[in-house]
Design a protein around this motif. Structure first.
Motif, short mmCIF file in Angstrom:
data_model
loop_
_atom_site.label_atom_id
_atom_site.label_comp_id
_atom_site.label_asym_id
_atom_site.label_seq_id
_atom_site.Cartn_x
_atom_site.Cartn_y
_atom_site.Cartn_z
N GLY A 97 -0.04 -6.78 -5.14
CA GLY A 97 1.40 -6.94 -5.22
C GLY A 97 1.83 -7.90 -6.31
O GLY A 97 1.13 -8.85 -6.64
N TRP A 98 3.00 -7.63 -6.90
CA TRP A 98 3.56 -8.50 -7.93
C TRP A 98 4.55 -9.47 -7.31
O TRP A 98 5.22 -9.14 -6.32
CB TRP A 98 4.31 -7.67 -8.98
CG TRP A 98 3.46 -6.79 -9.82
CD1 TRP A 98 2.48 -7.18 -10.69
CD2 TRP A 98 3.52 -5.37 -9.90
NE1 TRP A 98 1.94 -6.10 -11.30
CE2 TRP A 98 2.55 -4.96 -10.84
CE3 TRP A 98 4.29 -4.39 -9.29
CZ2 TRP A 98 2.34 -3.63 -11.19
CZ3 TRP A 98 4.08 -3.07 -9.61
CH2 TRP A 98 3.11 -2.70 -10.55
N ALA A 99 4.68 -10.61 -7.90
CA ALA A 99 5.73 -11.54 -7.50
C ALA A 99 7.02 -11.16 -8.22
O ALA A 99 7.00 -10.53 -9.28
CB ALA A 99 5.31 -12.96 -7.86
N GLY A 100 8.13 -11.54 -7.62
CA GLY A 100 9.41 -11.31 -8.29
C GLY A 100 9.94 -9.90 -8.14
O GLY A 100 9.81 -9.27 -7.10
N PHE A 101 10.50 -9.36 -9.22
CA PHE A 101 11.19 -8.07 -9.18
C PHE A 101 10.19 -6.93 -9.32
O PHE A 101 10.14 -6.22 -10.33
CB PHE A 101 12.25 -8.01 -10.29
CG PHE A 101 13.28 -9.08 -10.19
CD1 PHE A 101 14.31 -8.97 -9.27
CD2 PHE A 101 13.21 -10.22 -10.98
CE1 PHE A 101 15.28 -9.97 -9.16
CE2 PHE A 101 14.16 -11.22 -10.88
CZ PHE A 101 15.20 -11.10 -9.96
N SER A 102 9.41 -6.72 -8.26
CA SER A 102 8.32 -5.75 -8.32
C SER A 102 8.81 -4.32 -8.52
O SER A 102 8.09 -3.51 -9.11
CB SER A 102 7.47 -5.83 -7.05
OG SER A 102 8.23 -5.54 -5.90
N PHE A 103 10.01 -4.01 -8.04
CA PHE A 103 10.51 -2.63 -8.16
C PHE A 103 10.61 -2.21 -9.63
O PHE A 103 10.46 -1.02 -9.95
CB PHE A 103 11.88 -2.49 -7.46
CG PHE A 103 13.00 -3.23 -8.12
CD1 PHE A 103 13.80 -2.60 -9.06
CD2 PHE A 103 13.26 -4.56 -7.81
CE1 PHE A 103 14.85 -3.27 -9.68
CE2 PHE A 103 14.29 -5.24 -8.43
CZ PHE A 103 15.10 -4.61 -9.35
N ILE B 225 0.84 -1.21 0.00
CA ILE B 225 0.00 0.00 0.00
C ILE B 225 0.87 1.26 0.00
O ILE B 225 0.56 2.25 -0.69
CB ILE B 225 -0.95 0.00 1.21
CG1 ILE B 225 -1.98 -1.12 1.06
CG2 ILE B 225 -1.67 1.35 1.35
CD1 ILE B 225 -2.80 -1.07 -0.20
N GLN B 226 1.95 1.24 0.75
CA GLN B 226 2.87 2.38 0.76
C GLN B 226 3.46 2.62 -0.63
O GLN B 226 3.60 3.77 -1.06
CB GLN B 226 3.97 2.14 1.80
CG GLN B 226 3.48 2.19 3.23
CD GLN B 226 4.52 1.73 4.24
OE1 GLN B 226 5.51 1.07 3.89
NE2 GLN B 226 4.31 2.05 5.51
N ARG B 227 3.80 1.55 -1.32
CA ARG B 227 4.32 1.69 -2.68
C ARG B 227 3.25 2.22 -3.63
O ARG B 227 3.53 3.06 -4.50
CB ARG B 227 4.82 0.33 -3.18
CG ARG B 227 6.09 -0.15 -2.50
CD ARG B 227 6.39 -1.58 -2.91
NE ARG B 227 7.65 -2.05 -2.36
CZ ARG B 227 8.01 -3.33 -2.29
NH1 ARG B 227 7.17 -4.26 -2.74
NH2 ARG B 227 9.16 -3.68 -1.77
N ILE B 228 2.04 1.73 -3.48
CA ILE B 228 0.94 2.19 -4.34
C ILE B 228 0.71 3.69 -4.14
O ILE B 228 0.52 4.43 -5.11
CB ILE B 228 -0.34 1.37 -4.04
CG1 ILE B 228 -0.19 -0.05 -4.59
CG2 ILE B 228 -1.57 2.05 -4.63
CD1 ILE B 228 -1.29 -1.00 -4.18
N LYS B 229 0.70 4.13 -2.89
CA LYS B 229 0.53 5.56 -2.61
C LYS B 229 1.64 6.38 -3.26
O LYS B 229 1.39 7.45 -3.83
CB LYS B 229 0.52 5.80 -1.10
CG LYS B 229 -0.75 5.40 -0.39
CD LYS B 229 -0.67 5.75 1.08
CE LYS B 229 -1.96 5.42 1.82
NZ LYS B 229 -1.86 5.76 3.27
N LYS B 230 2.86 5.88 -3.18
CA LYS B 230 4.01 6.62 -3.70
C LYS B 230 4.03 6.69 -5.22
O LYS B 230 4.23 7.76 -5.81
CB LYS B 230 5.31 5.98 -3.19
CG LYS B 230 6.57 6.67 -3.71
CD LYS B 230 7.82 6.01 -3.13
CE LYS B 230 9.09 6.68 -3.68
NZ LYS B 230 10.32 6.05 -3.13
#
Length: 240
Positions: free
Chosen positions: A179-185, A71-76
């Motif tokens: 969320g994604w699996a693996g290299f989500s960044f 959720i923090q990533r989604i907000k960002k």
């Protein structure tokens, strides 16, 4: 964290997922609390994994912790528009059943808990209103490049006005499986990758809808997940 809210007993959960129980917030009808199931703690889940997955840090098996990070990533990276298609989140709190993740309780205009997309289709079919809401949802999901595992029909709820076969479907909300699996960044950094991934998840959703309609038409088994009875949909809260 505060001293906590009283959930009293795991049997008070109005529904459960693969790893968590979901409770009505006892003081706020607009919120729910997700608590890890006692039989699915991070310790138990890690022990069930084989080498080398069982070497991962214990925190990686804490679903509430993982969801908060997502959720923090989604907000960002995506922004507030994401909360048109996922619940709002209010952080962690302490309860008598352990740490809980507090988030928006999706309800219809009559105050009852919104049913899953799976249950809606099984009861009402693919109505015009649902079709319109589905198209809106799919467009938003792809354009924003929302992160998710497979979009399961029981993990999407249908918020309605005047819940019935001719109801107005206000929106569809994904309540689990973010969320994604693996290299989500990489997907967060490169939006075109996120969009491509989201398109694949939407294609999978379309396939699941078609399969469920086929099961309904042929009177096949419903399955296990995703059904709320009337008692489960009623608010168990002191909030007026």
């Amino acid at each position: 964290m505060s001293d906590g809210v009283h959930l009293d007993n795991i049997d008070n959960a109005f529904t459960q997922g693969g790893n968590r129980l979901c409770f009505f917030h006892p003081d706020d009808a607009g919120r729910c609390i997700k608590v890890v199931r006692p039989d699915r703690t991070p310790e138990i889940r890690r022990k069930q994994k084989r080498f080398p997955k069982n070497l991962k840090p214990l925190s990686r098996f804490d679903e509430n912790r993982n969801e908060i990070i997502e959720i923090q990533r989604i907000k960002k990276y995506i922004g507030d528009g994401a909360f048109d298609v996922i619940p709002k989140y209010f952080g962690m709190l302490e309860s008598d059943l352990g740490p809980g993740l507090c988030c928006e309780m999706i309800r219809d205009d009559d105050g009852k808990v919104s049913i899953s997309l799976k249950q809606y289709i099984w009861v009402y079919g693919l109505t015009d209103s649902l079709n319109e809401a589905l198209n809106t949802f799919k467009t938003k999901w792809i354009v924003m490049g929302m992160p998710s595992r497979d979009l399961l029909l029981h993990n999407i709820v249908v918020q309605q006005e005047n819940a019935s076969s001719d109801s107005v479907v206000k929106r569809l909300v994904v309540i689990d499986g973010l969320g994604w699996a693996g290299f989500s960044f990489l997907f967060y950094r490169f939006h075109f990758l996120a969009v491509s991934k989201a398109k694949k998840k939407i294609a999978g959703l379309d396939k699941s809808v078609t399969q469920l309609l086929h099961k309904k038409e042929n009177q096949s088994d419903w399955g296990y997940h995703g059904w709320l009875n009337e008692d489960q949909r009623l608010a168990k809260t002191n909030d007026k």
